[in-house]
Each structure stands twice: as structure tokens, then as C-alpha cells.
Motif scaffolding. Structure first.
Motif, PDB file in Angstrom:
ATOM      1  N   LYS A 298       0.830  -1.203   0.000  1.00  0.00           N
ATOM      2  CA  LYS A 298       0.000   0.000   0.000  1.00  0.00           C
ATOM      3  C   LYS A 298       0.869   1.259   0.000  1.00  0.00           C
ATOM      4  O   LYS A 298       0.611   2.211  -0.751  1.00  0.00           O
ATOM      5  CB  LYS A 298      -0.918   0.008   1.223  1.00  0.00           C
ATOM      6  CG  LYS A 298      -1.882   1.191   1.250  1.00  0.00           C
ATOM      7  CD  LYS A 298      -2.843   1.094   2.425  1.00  0.00           C
ATOM      8  CE  LYS A 298      -3.820   2.267   2.425  1.00  0.00           C
ATOM      9  NZ  LYS A 298      -4.775   2.175   3.561  1.00  0.00           N
ATOM     10  N   ASN A 299       1.908   1.258   0.830  1.00  0.00           N
ATOM     11  CA  ASN A 299       2.829   2.399   0.895  1.00  0.00           C
ATOM     12  C   ASN A 299       3.484   2.646  -0.462  1.00  0.00           C
ATOM     13  O   ASN A 299       3.618   3.797  -0.905  1.00  0.00           O
ATOM     14  CB  ASN A 299       3.896   2.134   1.959  1.00  0.00           C
ATOM     15  CG  ASN A 299       4.928   3.252   2.039  1.00  0.00           C
ATOM     16  OD1 ASN A 299       4.617   4.431   1.899  1.00  0.00           O
ATOM     17  ND2 ASN A 299       6.179   2.878   2.249  1.00  0.00           N
TER      18      ASN A 299
ATOM     19  N   GLU B 142       1.008   4.130  -3.037  1.00  0.00           N
ATOM     20  CA  GLU B 142       0.671   5.534  -2.744  1.00  0.00           C
ATOM     21  C   GLU B 142       1.869   6.471  -2.875  1.00  0.00           C
ATOM     22  O   GLU B 142       1.720   7.615  -3.311  1.00  0.00           O
ATOM     23  CB  GLU B 142       0.093   5.634  -1.326  1.00  0.00           C
ATOM     24  CG  GLU B 142      -1.272   4.958  -1.190  1.00  0.00           C
ATOM     25  CD  GLU B 142      -1.790   4.995   0.235  1.00  0.00           C
ATOM     26  OE1 GLU B 142      -1.035   5.402   1.148  1.00  0.00           O
ATOM     27  OE2 GLU B 142      -2.967   4.620   0.446  1.00  0.00           O
ATOM     28  N   ASN B 143       3.068   5.989  -2.526  1.00  0.00           N
ATOM     29  CA  ASN B 143       4.221   6.904  -2.435  1.00  0.00           C
ATOM     30  C   ASN B 143       5.424   6.541  -3.305  1.00  0.00           C
ATOM     31  O   ASN B 143       6.292   7.396  -3.523  1.00  0.00           O
ATOM     32  CB  ASN B 143       4.695   6.962  -0.958  1.00  0.00           C
ATOM     33  CG  ASN B 143       3.597   7.389  -0.023  1.00  0.00           C
ATOM     34  OD1 ASN B 143       2.957   8.406  -0.235  1.00  0.00           O
ATOM     35  ND2 ASN B 143       3.358   6.589   1.021  1.00  0.00           N
TER      36      ASN B 143
END
Length: 264
Positions: free
Chosen positions: A250-251, A254-255
Motif C-alpha cells: 500500500k505504501n 501511494e508513495n
């Protein structure tokens, strides 16, 4: 502008850990863009072979797949593991559909040829092996294909095929139509310069750097097949390729800060 497609590969360590698998699939289900999941096998195939008294033979870390072993890996990979993952994704409102390469002729393989070793029912694939037209139709229907590491030769034979390779070759095949990002998710923070130091992540690796690190013996032998497949994808028009820790999916989405990026 091409539509975004994530192709994500997970391995046995994650599959063997029920809690971590649940966490990962939760993050995977939340990805809004088109996506494909490719999985290997866990310890279950080896455990089942031991219980049945079927000896497992390895040559340089590669499994020799005789007929009895093929029966086991087909049951475990394309059956138990694949359907367990699909069921968990359905629970998370993700329209997953599980496949082997034999289903609808999605991945056609060729028996591995080797001058000295008969690997048995092990199949190798190329970009032409992938039924990209049908996979694209599945994606257009908003389905999420989940591929096991089982392929076929269209002559009635199943093959055990490396899941890292399947992910790479699917990515290469679909990169003509999609903006593909290939993610190898495993139990390390990325490619480590020191396997015992999780802080020693190498943020970027090119083919030249890979060759140097390999020659210097700085890479753990278990990471080599992933890196070779990752480099093959980058060299064949896959837009982005990363090796990341499975808990960082997920990190990363998103990033884009996690793990190691493979580049030319």
C-alpha cells in the motif's frame, strides 16, 4: 495514454503465513487500477510429497518435476493455494478469478530442454506464450486474474513453471497495451547489500550494477532469479519494476518510496 496495470508476484513465505497473507490481500484488493496477481507455492507441496513418500529432487536449487511431483504441485498450486487466495479476495469485494496457464490456453509453455539434466515436467515460456488478447478482455470485464505457476503445452500436458518468470513474461506481453508496473513482493525490504542488515537497501539497480554485485558475491543466491526476471522485464518495455517488502504494498502504491527499482 496507456491505462495503468499492476502485475504483482508473491511467493511461498507469504503464502505460508496466514496472517501476513490476509494483510497483503487487503492491500491488494484496495488497488483501484487494473491488476493481476501471480503466486508461487509454499511449503505445502513439499510437506504433501513427504507425507506421500515422494522424494523431491533438486539440482542447483531447481526442482525436478517428475509425474508424481507434477500431480502434487498442480493440486497444491492451481488448486488449494489458488482457490484459497481467490476466495479471500472475493471476501474483500475483489472480483478475482483463478487460472492456470491451461485455462483458456492463457499460457502455453515448452518443456525445458537441457543438455545434461532432464527437469521433467518443467515448462519454459516466452512473450509469445501469453494469450494477451484474452487476458486484456478479462481485465476489460473488471476481473482480477490470479495466476498459479502451472502452464501447459496444448498437447494435454501440464508443466511446473517458475512464477517469477510468469510474472515477468506477462508484464512484457501486456506492456504493448498497458502502462505496466511489475512488483515482486517478498520478505525483505528490497535488494540488500548486506542480507543481515535490513537498512542496506539498494534503491536502484541497473544491469551493469547487477553484474558487478553478482561478480562480487554481494547478492544472496535466492534473489538472483528475481533480479534476472526483473531485468528481462525492464529490457522488454515494462515501464517500472520494483522489488518490495510484501507489507509495503500500500505504501509503495501511494508513495513509490519502498524497495528497489530495477532500471536500464
Amino acid at each position: 495514454m496507456k491505462e495503468k496495470l499492476y502485475i504483482i508476484k508473491i511467493g511461498g513465505a507469504l503464502i505460508d503465513d496466514e496472517e501476513l497473507l490476509e494483510q497483503f490481500l487487503e492491500q491488494f484488493a484496495e488497488i483501484q487500477e487494473k491488476k493481476i496477481l501471480v503466486h508461487g507455492g509454499g511449503k505445502l507441496a513439499t510437506t504433501l510429497a513427504d507425507k506421500l513418500g515422494i522424494e523431491q529432487k533438486l539440482v542447483n536449487g531447481r526442482r525436478i518435476t517428475d509425474k508424481d511431483t507434477l500431480d502434487i504441485v498442480a493440486m497444491v498450486y492451481a488448486g488449494g493455494i489458488n482457490k484459497n487466495i481467490v476466495a479471500k479476495l472475493q471476501h474483500k469485494k475483489c472480483k478475482a478469478m483463478g487460472f492456470s496457464g491451461a485455462d483458456a490456453n492463457l499460457i502455453k509453455a515448452k518443456k525445458r530442454e537441457h543438455a545434461e539434466i532432464d527437469f521433467g515436467f518443467v515448462g519454459d515460456i516466452t512473450e509469445k506464450s501469453i494469450n494477451k488478447k484474452l487476458i486484456s478482455k478479462l481485465l476489460k470485464l473488471e476481473l482480477v486474474p490470479v495466476f498459479s505457476a502451472i502452464t501447459h503445452d496444448k498437447k494435454g500436458h501440464l508443466f511446473n513453471t517458475n512464477a517469477d518468470t510468469i510474472a515477468s513474461v506477462i508484464a512484457q506481453s501486456l506492456s504493448v497495451k498497458y502502462d505496466v508496473e511489475l512488483l515482486y513482493c517478498f520478505d525483505k525490504e528490497g535488494v540488500l547489500e548486506d542480507v543481515n542488515n535490513p537498512e542496506s537497501v539498494i534503491k536502484n539497480i541497473s544491469e551493469e550494477e547487477f553484474s558487478t554485485l553478482k561478480e562480487e558475491g554481494k547478492l544472496h543466491k535466492g534473489i538472483l532469479p528475481k533480479l534476472e526476471n526483473a531485468l528481462g522485464a525492464v529490457k522488454n518495455n515494462v515501464n517500472k519494476v520494483f522489488l518490495i517488502k510484501e507489507t509495503e504494498l500500500k505504501n509503495h502504491i501511494e508513495n513509490h518510496h519502498a524497495g528497489t527499482e530495477i532500471c536500464l
